[in-house]
Design an enzyme around this catalytic site. Sequence first.
Site, PDB file in Angstrom:
ATOM      1  N   TYR A 196      35.424-129.031  15.596  1.00  0.00           N
ATOM      2  CA  TYR A 196      35.575-128.057  16.685  1.00  0.00           C
ATOM      3  C   TYR A 196      34.976-128.599  17.973  1.00  0.00           C
ATOM      4  O   TYR A 196      35.597-128.553  19.043  1.00  0.00           O
ATOM      5  CB  TYR A 196      34.894-126.749  16.283  1.00  0.00           C
ATOM      6  CG  TYR A 196      34.945-125.660  17.313  1.00  0.00           C
ATOM      7  CD1 TYR A 196      36.064-124.836  17.439  1.00  0.00           C
ATOM      8  CD2 TYR A 196      33.863-125.423  18.160  1.00  0.00           C
ATOM      9  CE1 TYR A 196      36.095-123.807  18.382  1.00  0.00           C
ATOM     10  CE2 TYR A 196      33.887-124.406  19.102  1.00  0.00           C
ATOM     11  CZ  TYR A 196      35.006-123.599  19.200  1.00  0.00           C
ATOM     12  OH  TYR A 196      35.041-122.588  20.142  1.00  0.00           O
ATOM     13  N   THR A 211      33.990-111.968  19.363  1.00  0.00           N
ATOM     14  CA  THR A 211      35.445-112.038  19.267  1.00  0.00           C
ATOM     15  C   THR A 211      35.848-112.092  17.793  1.00  0.00           C
ATOM     16  O   THR A 211      35.007-112.292  16.913  1.00  0.00           O
ATOM     17  CB  THR A 211      35.987-113.301  19.970  1.00  0.00           C
ATOM     18  OG1 THR A 211      35.569-114.460  19.229  1.00  0.00           O
ATOM     19  CG2 THR A 211      35.484-113.401  21.414  1.00  0.00           C
TER      20      THR A 211
END
Length: 259
Positions: free
Chosen positions: A156, A191
Amino acid sequence: MTDRPDYARLFRLDDRRAVVVGAGSGIGRESALALAAHGAQVVCADRDLAAAEETADLGEGMTTYRLDVLDGEAVRNAADELGVVDVLVYTAATNVRKRVLDYADDEFDRVVDLNLRAAFDLVRAFGPGMADRGRGSIIAFSSIRSMTVEPGQGVYAATKAGLVQLLRAAAAELGPRGVRLNAIAPGVVETPLTAPIRAVPEWADAYASKSALGRWSRPDELAGAVVYLASDASSFVTGTQLVVDGGWTAIDGRYTPPM
């Protein structure tokens, strides 16, 4: 002497068209609503059209467009079909939290394709039209992980660092033609992507304590940065990364999560 700018309208986006990719939820939804509130004509683009429509129903004069950014041909078609676009915002991302040595090939491809390849395709598709018109702002979301990592975040982090460098290179190439490209680097944000972390109290509390403000951010707290980079308030800002992390990187937060 040049005319003094109208500072009261510095952040206004009237007569500008913005496409927000990932507008169906989270940061993308709040970005779309904020841009519309400042006068932009906003296209809410998302693979989940129903989610994009929910976002559009929350604002004024917003439209929707179904877009799967993993389909390169669909991205190119979107640039043709949507016509004049002054602002492009890309928020979609994914992560597989594993140590580098435990990663499978398909997991690596999944993270790289959405976080980096899709951004590359969007810049290639929408950049030429902006360059031809001599104006445009492309904004993509990187992460504090483009600068600092932790166990389980290697791939990531690599995609987010790569995204920053991709935008910088494109900023250098397209700057003479009036196109600006910038990244926004959030810290930890509430989120759907971070829901698994927030479900583990120890992990969630540890992350909250690692920022100078001592808490997670909300998606709406990133919207101001989007409006700024989309507007004339940032007319001389390009090729950079705007960090919106509650001071995480300032105090060098670190936590080794369970894996």
